[in-house]
Motif scaffolding. Structure first.
Motif, mmCIF file in Angstrom:
data_model
loop_
_atom_site.group_PDB
_atom_site.id
_atom_site.type_symbol
_atom_site.label_atom_id
_atom_site.label_comp_id
_atom_site.label_asym_id
_atom_site.label_seq_id
_atom_site.Cartn_x
_atom_site.Cartn_y
_atom_site.Cartn_z
ATOM 1 N N ALA A 112 2.366 -6.447 0.157
ATOM 2 C CA ALA A 112 2.064 -6.154 -1.245
ATOM 3 C C ALA A 112 1.726 -7.407 -2.050
ATOM 4 C CB ALA A 112 3.242 -5.426 -1.891
ATOM 5 N N ASP A 113 2.216 -8.574 -1.629
ATOM 6 C CA ASP A 113 1.892 -9.816 -2.334
ATOM 7 C C ASP A 113 0.405 -10.137 -2.265
ATOM 8 O OD1 ASP A 113 4.571 -10.245 -3.052
ATOM 9 O OD2 ASP A 113 4.973 -11.351 -1.202
ATOM 10 N N TYR A 114 -0.241 -9.776 -1.172
ATOM 11 C CA TYR A 114 -1.684 -10.000 -1.050
ATOM 12 C C TYR A 114 -2.446 -9.129 -2.042
ATOM 13 C CZ TYR A 114 -0.902 -12.895 3.006
ATOM 14 O OH TYR A 114 -0.491 -13.909 3.824
ATOM 15 N N GLY A 115 -1.983 -7.916 -2.218
ATOM 16 C CA GLY A 115 -2.583 -7.040 -3.222
ATOM 17 C C GLY A 115 -2.382 -7.590 -4.623
ATOM 18 N N LYS A 116 -1.182 -8.115 -4.884
ATOM 19 C CA LYS A 116 -0.883 -8.691 -6.189
ATOM 20 C C LYS A 116 -1.817 -9.868 -6.481
ATOM 21 C CE LYS A 116 3.393 -8.932 -6.878
ATOM 22 N NZ LYS A 116 4.798 -9.253 -6.749
ATOM 23 N N MET A 117 -1.990 -10.762 -5.514
ATOM 24 C CA MET A 117 -2.877 -11.910 -5.708
ATOM 25 C C MET A 117 -4.317 -11.465 -5.926
ATOM 26 S SD MET A 117 -1.450 -14.911 -3.209
ATOM 27 C CE MET A 117 -0.906 -13.925 -1.816
ATOM 28 N N THR A 118 -4.745 -10.450 -5.194
ATOM 29 C CA THR A 118 -6.113 -9.947 -5.356
ATOM 30 C C THR A 118 -6.307 -9.359 -6.747
ATOM 31 O OG1 THR A 118 -6.257 -9.469 -2.997
ATOM 32 C CG2 THR A 118 -7.823 -8.350 -4.433
ATOM 33 N N ARG A 119 -5.368 -8.553 -7.200
ATOM 34 C CA ARG A 119 -5.486 -7.958 -8.541
ATOM 35 C C ARG A 119 -5.484 -9.026 -9.633
ATOM 36 N NH1 ARG A 119 -2.603 -4.362 -5.627
ATOM 37 N NH2 ARG A 119 -0.543 -5.077 -6.277
ATOM 38 N N LEU A 120 -4.648 -10.054 -9.483
ATOM 39 C CA LEU A 120 -4.630 -11.143 -10.457
ATOM 40 C C LEU A 120 -5.951 -11.905 -10.461
ATOM 41 C CD1 LEU A 120 -1.005 -12.474 -9.876
ATOM 42 C CD2 LEU A 120 -1.880 -11.456 -11.989
ATOM 43 N N PRO B 27 8.804 -6.263 9.453
ATOM 44 C CA PRO B 27 9.384 -6.481 8.127
ATOM 45 C C PRO B 27 8.368 -7.154 7.207
ATOM 46 C CG PRO B 27 10.842 -7.282 9.852
ATOM 47 C CD PRO B 27 9.536 -6.922 10.501
ATOM 48 N N GLY B 28 8.170 -6.595 6.021
ATOM 49 C CA GLY B 28 7.206 -7.165 5.091
ATOM 50 C C GLY B 28 5.782 -6.749 5.365
ATOM 51 N N GLY B 29 5.561 -6.011 6.429
ATOM 52 C CA GLY B 29 4.224 -5.547 6.766
ATOM 53 C C GLY B 29 3.576 -6.398 7.836
ATOM 54 N N ASN B 30 2.533 -5.854 8.424
ATOM 55 C CA ASN B 30 1.789 -6.595 9.433
ATOM 56 C C ASN B 30 0.405 -6.932 8.891
ATOM 57 O OD1 ASN B 30 0.154 -4.324 9.714
ATOM 58 N ND2 ASN B 30 1.158 -3.623 11.564
ATOM 59 N N LEU B 31 -0.446 -7.487 9.723
ATOM 60 C CA LEU B 31 -1.783 -7.893 9.320
ATOM 61 C C LEU B 31 -2.567 -6.729 8.724
ATOM 62 C CD1 LEU B 31 -4.191 -9.836 9.241
ATOM 63 C CD2 LEU B 31 -4.594 -9.292 11.639
ATOM 64 N N CYS B 32 -2.528 -5.573 9.359
ATOM 65 C CA CYS B 32 -3.261 -4.404 8.863
ATOM 66 C C CYS B 32 -2.749 -3.987 7.481
ATOM 67 C CB CYS B 32 -3.140 -3.241 9.832
ATOM 68 S SG CYS B 32 -3.870 -3.579 11.436
ATOM 69 N N ASP B 33 -1.433 -4.006 7.291
ATOM 70 C CA ASP B 33 -0.852 -3.655 5.994
ATOM 71 C C ASP B 33 -1.345 -4.605 4.905
ATOM 72 O OD1 ASP B 33 0.724 -1.678 7.245
ATOM 73 O OD2 ASP B 33 2.327 -3.124 7.617
ATOM 74 N N ALA B 34 -1.386 -5.894 5.207
ATOM 75 C CA ALA B 34 -1.813 -6.890 4.222
ATOM 76 C C ALA B 34 -3.283 -6.732 3.869
ATOM 77 C CB ALA B 34 -1.547 -8.296 4.756
ATOM 78 N N VAL B 35 -4.121 -6.442 4.861
ATOM 79 C CA VAL B 35 -5.549 -6.231 4.589
ATOM 80 C C VAL B 35 -5.738 -5.028 3.677
ATOM 81 C CG1 VAL B 35 -7.765 -5.657 5.623
ATOM 82 C CG2 VAL B 35 -6.344 -7.408 6.675
ATOM 83 N N VAL B 36 -5.016 -3.950 3.971
ATOM 84 C CA VAL B 36 -5.120 -2.742 3.147
ATOM 85 C C VAL B 36 -4.680 -3.051 1.708
ATOM 86 C CG1 VAL B 36 -4.145 -0.439 2.752
ATOM 87 C CG2 VAL B 36 -4.954 -1.092 5.022
ATOM 88 N N GLU B 37 -3.596 -3.773 1.547
ATOM 89 C CA GLU B 37 -3.114 -4.130 0.198
ATOM 90 C C GLU B 37 -4.147 -4.983 -0.530
ATOM 91 O OE1 GLU B 37 -0.550 -3.240 -1.647
ATOM 92 O OE2 GLU B 37 0.292 -1.936 -0.129
ATOM 93 N N THR B 38 -4.839 -5.844 0.195
ATOM 94 C CA THR B 38 -5.832 -6.730 -0.415
ATOM 95 C C THR B 38 -7.008 -5.953 -0.980
ATOM 96 O OG1 THR B 38 -5.221 -8.547 1.066
ATOM 97 C CG2 THR B 38 -7.390 -8.677 0.017
ATOM 98 N N ILE B 39 -7.432 -4.915 -0.282
ATOM 99 C CA ILE B 39 -8.674 -4.241 -0.692
ATOM 100 C C ILE B 39 -8.463 -2.945 -1.461
ATOM 101 C CG2 ILE B 39 -10.033 -5.290 1.129
ATOM 102 C CD1 ILE B 39 -9.781 -2.669 2.701
ATOM 103 N N LYS B 40 -7.217 -2.492 -1.606
ATOM 104 C CA LYS B 40 -7.037 -1.191 -2.294
ATOM 105 C C LYS B 40 -7.076 -1.325 -3.787
ATOM 106 C CE LYS B 40 -2.084 -0.323 -2.477
ATOM 107 N NZ LYS B 40 -1.022 0.479 -2.016
#
Length: 106
Positions: free
Chosen positions: A59-67, A93-106
């Motif tokens: 989710a931190d990757y999504g947060k950085m992308t939104r900011l 724990p904390g998600g894997n690579l696929c989870d982070a990519v999805v958070e980045t682009i959603k």
């Protein structure tokens, strides 16, 4: 731009302050607005990846992308390049690579 962070840094303890005070101002200012920003997305900072010793969660990757989008405005295009991150295990724990990519682009 490379911004060093301490080992075992999380979003609130190590990443947030330099992201807000150094990265975002570097990307644009009142005098300069880019048409395109290229981000080398180092997903090895995930807490589930043993190589980088960082503690970001997907989710931190999504947060950085939104900011970043909020800072640049919707007219600036952003390209993300996958630079690192090799944790593919489901349920990491904390998600894997696929989870982070999805958070980045959603």
């Amino acid at each position: 731009m490379t911004v060093p962070v301490a080992v075992d840094s999380s979003w609130t303890c190590g990443f947030e302050s330099p992201f807000m005070s150094k990265v975002l101002p570097f990307c644009s200012s009142l005098e300069w607005q880019p048409d395109l920003v290229i981000v080398c997305a180092g997903y090895d900072a995930l807490s589930s990846d043993e190589l980088a010793s960082c503690n970001l969660v997907a989710a931190d990757y999504g947060k950085m992308t939104r900011l970043l989008i909020q800072h640049l405005g919707e007219d600036t295009k952003i390209i993300f390049g996958l630079e690192g991150g090799y944790q593919l295990q489901d349920g990491a724990p904390g998600g894997n690579l696929c989870d982070a990519v999805v958070e980045t682009i959603k």
